[in-house]
Design a protein around this motif. Structure first.
Motif, PDB file in Angstrom:
ATOM      1  N   SER A 162       1.383   1.109  10.872  1.00 29.29           N
ATOM      2  CA  SER A 162       1.283   0.483   9.717  1.00 29.29           C
ATOM      3  C   SER A 162       2.315   0.171   8.828  1.00 29.29           C
ATOM      4  O   SER A 162       2.655  -0.481   7.927  1.00 29.29           O
ATOM      5  CB  SER A 162       0.630   1.633   8.646  1.00 29.29           C
ATOM      6  OG  SER A 162       1.360   2.761   8.651  1.00 29.29           O
ATOM      7  N   VAL A 163       3.485   0.182   9.603  1.00 30.22           N
ATOM      8  CA  VAL A 163       4.803   0.030   9.174  1.00 30.22           C
ATOM      9  C   VAL A 163       5.603  -1.138  10.256  1.00 30.22           C
ATOM     10  O   VAL A 163       5.632  -0.549  11.303  1.00 30.22           O
ATOM     11  CB  VAL A 163       5.870   1.263   8.865  1.00 30.22           C
ATOM     12  CG1 VAL A 163       7.319   0.634   8.321  1.00 30.22           C
ATOM     13  CG2 VAL A 163       5.176   1.998   7.961  1.00 30.22           C
ATOM     14  N   ILE A 164       5.656  -2.271   9.724  1.00 36.10           N
ATOM     15  CA  ILE A 164       6.237  -3.248  10.606  1.00 36.10           C
ATOM     16  C   ILE A 164       7.472  -3.483  10.087  1.00 36.10           C
ATOM     17  O   ILE A 164       7.921  -3.934   9.105  1.00 36.10           O
ATOM     18  CB  ILE A 164       5.358  -4.544  10.736  1.00 36.10           C
ATOM     19  CG1 ILE A 164       3.868  -4.016  10.965  1.00 36.10           C
ATOM     20  CG2 ILE A 164       5.729  -5.739  11.751  1.00 36.10           C
ATOM     21  CD1 ILE A 164       2.765  -4.048   9.925  1.00 36.10           C
ATOM     22  N   VAL A 165       8.575  -4.097  11.064  1.00 33.45           N
ATOM     23  CA  VAL A 165      10.000  -4.202  11.051  1.00 33.45           C
ATOM     24  C   VAL A 165      10.308  -5.630  11.610  1.00 33.45           C
ATOM     25  O   VAL A 165       9.974  -5.296  12.831  1.00 33.45           O
ATOM     26  CB  VAL A 165      10.676  -3.110  11.150  1.00 33.45           C
ATOM     27  CG1 VAL A 165      12.179  -3.639  10.768  1.00 33.45           C
ATOM     28  CG2 VAL A 165      10.483  -1.930  10.169  1.00 33.45           C
ATOM     29  N   GLU A 166      10.933  -6.536  10.972  1.00 38.05           N
ATOM     30  CA  GLU A 166      11.368  -7.714  11.903  1.00 38.05           C
ATOM     31  C   GLU A 166      12.645  -8.189  11.140  1.00 38.05           C
ATOM     32  O   GLU A 166      12.827  -8.021   9.819  1.00 38.05           O
ATOM     33  CB  GLU A 166      10.124  -8.858  11.559  1.00 38.05           C
ATOM     34  CG  GLU A 166      10.590 -10.137  12.171  1.00 38.05           C
ATOM     35  CD  GLU A 166       9.726 -11.505  11.919  1.00 38.05           C
ATOM     36  OE1 GLU A 166       9.405 -12.163  12.597  1.00 38.05           O
ATOM     37  OE2 GLU A 166       9.267 -11.641  10.659  1.00 38.05           O
ATOM     38  N   LEU A 204      -3.911   0.454  -1.965  1.00 30.85           N
ATOM     39  CA  LEU A 204      -4.928  -0.569  -1.689  1.00 30.85           C
ATOM     40  C   LEU A 204      -4.683  -1.403  -0.426  1.00 30.85           C
ATOM     41  O   LEU A 204      -5.523  -2.069   0.098  1.00 30.85           O
ATOM     42  CB  LEU A 204      -5.130  -1.704  -2.953  1.00 30.85           C
ATOM     43  CG  LEU A 204      -5.565  -0.664  -4.314  1.00 30.85           C
ATOM     44  CD1 LEU A 204      -5.814  -1.635  -5.397  1.00 30.85           C
ATOM     45  CD2 LEU A 204      -6.926  -0.029  -3.892  1.00 30.85           C
ATOM     46  N   PHE A 205      -3.339  -1.332  -0.060  1.00 36.96           N
ATOM     47  CA  PHE A 205      -2.998  -2.113   1.174  1.00 36.96           C
ATOM     48  C   PHE A 205      -3.260  -1.327   2.670  1.00 36.96           C
ATOM     49  O   PHE A 205      -3.081  -0.212   2.503  1.00 36.96           O
ATOM     50  CB  PHE A 205      -1.404  -2.448   1.076  1.00 36.96           C
ATOM     51  CG  PHE A 205      -1.291  -3.505   0.142  1.00 36.96           C
ATOM     52  CD1 PHE A 205      -1.219  -4.983   0.394  1.00 36.96           C
ATOM     53  CD2 PHE A 205      -1.296  -3.485  -1.224  1.00 36.96           C
ATOM     54  CE1 PHE A 205      -0.694  -5.869  -0.468  1.00 36.96           C
ATOM     55  CE2 PHE A 205      -0.935  -4.465  -2.031  1.00 36.96           C
ATOM     56  CZ  PHE A 205      -0.782  -5.639  -1.693  1.00 36.96           C
ATOM     57  N   HIS A 206      -3.144  -1.835   3.465  1.00 44.09           N
ATOM     58  CA  HIS A 206      -3.437  -1.298   4.884  1.00 44.09           C
ATOM     59  C   HIS A 206      -2.002  -1.167   5.759  1.00 44.09           C
ATOM     60  O   HIS A 206      -1.977  -0.274   6.600  1.00 44.09           O
ATOM     61  CB  HIS A 206      -4.498  -2.185   5.702  1.00 44.09           C
ATOM     62  CG  HIS A 206      -5.692  -2.238   5.019  1.00 44.09           C
ATOM     63  ND1 HIS A 206      -6.046  -3.456   4.230  1.00 44.09           N
ATOM     64  CD2 HIS A 206      -6.705  -1.491   4.836  1.00 44.09           C
ATOM     65  CE1 HIS A 206      -7.083  -3.286   3.832  1.00 44.09           C
ATOM     66  NE2 HIS A 206      -7.643  -2.122   4.144  1.00 44.09           N
ATOM     67  N   LYS A 207      -1.116  -1.928   5.505  1.00 38.54           N
ATOM     68  CA  LYS A 207       0.227  -1.947   6.149  1.00 38.54           C
ATOM     69  C   LYS A 207       1.236  -2.419   5.368  1.00 38.54           C
ATOM     70  O   LYS A 207       1.137  -3.181   4.157  1.00 38.54           O
ATOM     71  CB  LYS A 207       0.099  -2.956   7.417  1.00 38.54           C
ATOM     72  CG  LYS A 207      -0.979  -2.327   8.647  1.00 38.54           C
ATOM     73  CD  LYS A 207      -1.009  -3.235   9.678  1.00 38.54           C
ATOM     74  CE  LYS A 207      -2.203  -2.774  10.526  1.00 38.54           C
ATOM     75  NZ  LYS A 207      -2.047  -1.829  11.570  1.00 38.54           N
TER      76      LYS A 207
END
Length: 204
Positions: free
Chosen positions: A194-198, A158-161
């Motif tokens: 779709s995969v973010i890293v900080e 149900l999520f996009h990212k």
């Protein structure tokens, strides 16, 4: 659900720092029971930049954010009282977290009121997303991974990212650290990465 009848308007914030150039609807991290519980765990929430700022450099913002918390979570806001957004992209919760299903539904209704804007929401509340209806087409749901120890490479249903925070000594690639959101827009672009890293923010 209840329908709101008072005339208090949703407060829209002009963001600064990494979010400079964006507008956001924020809520009060300090009075959110989910946030308070999570700050006492080993999750990323123990480094909560929002709680630190609302007790320090942004203390003056807390009353407006608290009004949003109450307004968004207490009852559905009538269509004629939903804010009209004049922006290509917009953030839900530069500060704050979902409180209940009504809060999420009001965000959905704001997005539907403004079909020309892309809205992005960061949340750890998978339970609320799962219990609600499908997000509007101009709404990006971003799961905020609470773990600092393990990057999620699979986006939850149900999520996009998915947004991951990593410790300062993480040696792998980080595609968010050091960038201004207004220039990057990964989180505000349907499809794409779709995969973010900080790297975790330092508390101020």
């Amino acid at each position: 659900m209840l329908i709101a009848t008072d005339r208090v308007a949703v407060h829209i914030s002009t963001m600064t720092g990494k979010l400079a150039g964006l507008f956001a609807i924020n809520s009060n991290t300090l009075t959110n029971t989910f946030c308070s519980k999570m700050r006492g765990t080993t999750a990323i929430c123990k480094f909560c930049y929002s709680a630190a700022m609302l007790q320090g450099s942004r203390k003056n913002c807390a009353p407006a954010f608290e009004r949003n918390s109450v307004l968004l979570s207490a009852a559905l806001i009538p269509v004629d009282r939903l804010p009209v957004i004049n922006a290509a992209i917009f953030r839900f919760h530069g500060h704050g977290e979902l409180i209940n299903p009504t809060h999420l539904e009001n965000f959905y209704r704001i997005a539907e009121r403004n079909p020309g804007t892309i809205f992005s929401l960061w949340t750890k509340r998978r339970d609320l997303v799962r219990s609600g209806r499908a997000a509007p087409v101009n709404f990006i749901l971003i799961y905020s991974n609470p773990s600092l120890e393990k990057i999620m490479h699979k986006v939850p249903a149900l999520f996009h990212k998915v947004f991951n925070n990593v410790k300062a000594d993480y040696a792998g690639p980080a595609n968010c650290t050091g960038q201004q959101c207004i220039n990057c827009r990964i989180c505000y672009t349907p499809g794409g990465e779709s995969v973010i890293v900080e790297h975790v923010k330092k508390r101020s």
